[in-house]
Design a protein around this motif. Structure first.
Motif, short mmCIF file in Angstrom:
data_model
loop_
_atom_site.label_atom_id
_atom_site.label_comp_id
_atom_site.label_asym_id
_atom_site.label_seq_id
_atom_site.Cartn_x
_atom_site.Cartn_y
_atom_site.Cartn_z
N THR A 46 40.89 -58.75 -9.59
CA THR A 46 39.63 -59.15 -8.96
C THR A 46 39.89 -59.83 -7.62
O THR A 46 39.15 -59.61 -6.66
N GLU A 49 40.59 -57.17 -5.20
CA GLU A 49 39.36 -56.46 -4.85
C GLU A 49 38.55 -57.22 -3.81
O GLU A 49 37.95 -56.63 -2.92
N ALA A 50 38.55 -58.56 -3.91
CA ALA A 50 37.81 -59.37 -2.93
C ALA A 50 38.43 -59.27 -1.55
O ALA A 50 37.72 -59.33 -0.54
N ALA A 90 28.87 -55.28 -7.78
CA ALA A 90 30.24 -55.73 -7.55
C ALA A 90 30.27 -57.21 -7.21
O ALA A 90 31.14 -57.95 -7.70
N ARG A 93 29.69 -59.14 -10.44
CA ARG A 93 30.84 -59.06 -11.33
C ARG A 93 32.00 -59.93 -10.82
O ARG A 93 32.59 -60.69 -11.60
N ILE A 94 32.28 -59.86 -9.54
CA ILE A 94 33.38 -60.66 -8.98
C ILE A 94 33.05 -62.14 -9.05
O ILE A 94 33.89 -62.97 -9.42
N THR A 95 31.81 -62.51 -8.73
CA THR A 95 31.40 -63.92 -8.79
C THR A 95 31.51 -64.45 -10.21
O THR A 95 32.01 -65.57 -10.42
N ARG A 97 33.49 -63.38 -12.56
CA ARG A 97 34.92 -63.50 -12.90
C ARG A 97 35.53 -64.74 -12.27
O ARG A 97 36.32 -65.44 -12.88
N PHE A 98 35.18 -65.01 -11.02
CA PHE A 98 35.70 -66.19 -10.34
C PHE A 98 35.18 -67.48 -11.00
O PHE A 98 35.91 -68.47 -11.10
N LEU A 141 33.01 -64.57 -1.13
CA LEU A 141 33.97 -64.18 -2.16
C LEU A 141 35.41 -64.32 -1.67
O LEU A 141 36.29 -64.69 -2.44
N ARG A 142 35.63 -64.06 -0.41
CA ARG A 142 36.98 -64.23 0.12
C ARG A 142 37.38 -65.71 0.18
O ARG A 142 38.53 -66.05 -0.10
N ALA A 145 38.15 -66.67 -3.37
CA ALA A 145 39.44 -66.12 -3.78
C ALA A 145 40.58 -66.94 -3.19
O ALA A 145 41.58 -67.20 -3.87
#
Length: 159
Positions: A46, A49-50, A90, A93-95, A97-98, A141-142, A145
């Motif tokens: 993940t 992906e970010a 996306a 989903r990424i948020t 997961r983080f 998101l970056r 991450a």
């Protein structure tokens, strides 16, 4: 027939030393410790992906550049490449997961570092609570991450 080079032959004939075995065991235990604490390969994927570049539309015309060069004129300056935005699914989903990783890190980090990383955890909590605009989702998101990676780096599991 398989071609084998000299280095492969030398490595295959070399004995496994106690040092080699200790390194393998340490690498195995570190990967297990991350998995036991809930920091899995899924989080690493993940994070990648970010940071992945998703090229948008090409902003440069090769024909025009060739014409400018033939005429002896300077080529236009390159603008930073456009990055295609993430889809809403996306981003969600990424948020998610983080945010799960943030909960896990809050529980794990105090036991894995020698000095409590107050500043890094404050940044992580601020990012967890932030609600970015849809057009600012990728930079958000970056940043998130990077904050997670800073804590993972402090934990020292990637050594």
């Amino acid at each position: 027939m398989i071609a084998v080079d000299v280095a492969t032959v030398e490595l295959s004939g070399r004995r496994v030393t106690a040092d080699d075995e200790a390194k393998r065991r340490l690498a195995y235990l570190l990967s297990r410790s991350l998995a036991e604490e809930g920091i899995s390969e899924d989080l690493i994927d993940t994070l990648e992906e970010a940071f992945a570049d998703r090229p948008g539309c090409a902003a440069r015309s090769r024909k025009l550049d060739g014409l400018l060069i033939r005429l002896g004129l300077p080529v236009r300056r390159l603008r930073p490449p456009r990055v295609a935005p993430l889809s809403e699914d996306a981003v969600k989903r990424i948020t998610d997961r983080f945010r799960r990783a943030t909960r896990q890190l809050l529980q794990v980090v105090p036991h894995r570092v020698t000095l409590y990383p107050i500043e890094e955890l404050c940044i992580l909590l601020a990012l967890r609570d932030e609600q970015p605009d849809p057009d600012e989702a990728l930079p958000y998101l970056r940043r998130y991450a990077l904050a997670i990676l800073a804590l993972l780096d402090l934990m020292g599991d990637d050594e």
